[in-house]
Design a protein around this motif. Structure first.
Motif, short mmCIF file in Angstrom:
data_model
loop_
_atom_site.label_atom_id
_atom_site.label_comp_id
_atom_site.label_asym_id
_atom_site.label_seq_id
_atom_site.Cartn_x
_atom_site.Cartn_y
_atom_site.Cartn_z
N ARG A 178 -13.37 -25.69 -7.09
CA ARG A 178 -12.38 -25.21 -7.74
C ARG A 178 -12.59 -25.51 -8.87
O ARG A 178 -12.52 -24.65 -9.76
N MET A 216 -13.03 -29.31 -1.97
CA MET A 216 -13.14 -28.00 -2.19
C MET A 216 -12.20 -27.44 -3.39
O MET A 216 -13.09 -27.41 -3.94
N ALA A 272 -19.61 -21.58 -4.60
CA ALA A 272 -19.19 -21.80 -2.65
C ALA A 272 -18.20 -21.98 -3.16
O ALA A 272 -17.97 -22.11 -1.76
N TYR A 273 -16.83 -22.19 -3.83
CA TYR A 273 -15.88 -22.61 -3.32
C TYR A 273 -15.78 -21.24 -2.47
O TYR A 273 -15.48 -19.97 -3.17
N SER A 274 -14.08 -20.79 -2.01
CA SER A 274 -13.64 -19.80 -1.53
C SER A 274 -11.80 -20.96 -0.90
O SER A 274 -12.10 -20.74 -0.94
N CYS A 275 -11.36 -19.15 -2.08
CA CYS A 275 -9.44 -19.87 -2.31
C CYS A 275 -9.23 -19.46 -0.90
O CYS A 275 -9.01 -20.44 -0.37
N VAL A 276 -9.62 -18.59 0.44
CA VAL A 276 -8.86 -18.47 0.95
C VAL A 276 -9.60 -19.74 2.72
O VAL A 276 -8.34 -20.37 3.09
N CYS A 277 -10.89 -20.64 2.25
CA CYS A 277 -11.33 -21.73 2.91
C CYS A 277 -9.53 -22.41 2.70
O CYS A 277 -9.35 -23.47 3.29
N HIS A 278 -10.09 -22.95 1.12
CA HIS A 278 -9.30 -23.57 0.54
C HIS A 278 -7.75 -23.59 0.80
O HIS A 278 -7.01 -24.76 1.77
#
Length: 95
Positions: free
Chosen positions: A64, A60, A70-76
Motif C-alpha cells: 500500500r 500488504m 498488486a495491492y488490494s484494499c479489499v484484501c487488506h
C-alpha cells in the motif's frame, strides 16, 4: 499472547481501513475466511492465527505504501477483519 494483543493495539493504519475492518468483524466466519487467508487448516490457535495474519498484513501495508499495483484494499480490509476478530476470540478465551 498479550504481547500479540499489545502489538495489534499499537498498529497504526489509515482510519478508513480500520473503520471498515471494525464494521466487518461481526460478519467474520473463522472456518470460511481463516483457511483461505492462511492457506491452511483452521484448527490453529487464535494467537498463532494473529501472528500469521500480522505478517500477511505487514506485507500488504508495505505494498500500500509503495503504491504497488498488486495491492488490494479489499484484501487488506479482509485481513484486518480477521486480525480483529481473532484478537476478540483471544481476549474472550483469556478471561
Amino acid at each position: 499472547m498479550t504481547d500479540l494483543l499489545t502489538l495489534l493495539e499499537t498498529l497504526r493504519r489509515p482510519s478508513l481501513l480500520i473503520t471498515a475492518a471494525q464494521h466487518g468483524v461481526s460478519y467474520y466466519i473463522r472456518e470460511k475466511t481463516l483457511g483461505r487467508l492462511l492457506k491452511s487448516d483452521t484448527r490453529i490457535s487464535h494467537g498463532a492465527a494473529i501472528a500469521k495474519l500480522m505478517a500477511i498484513e505487514a506485507d500488504m501495508n508495505a505494498r500500500r505504501k509503495d503504491k504497488n499495483a498488486a495491492y488490494s484494499c479489499v484484501c487488506h480490509v479482509e485481513v484486518l477483519i480477521a486480525m480483529l476478530a481473532e484478537a476478540n476470540f483471544l481476549r474472550a478465551n483469556c478471561r
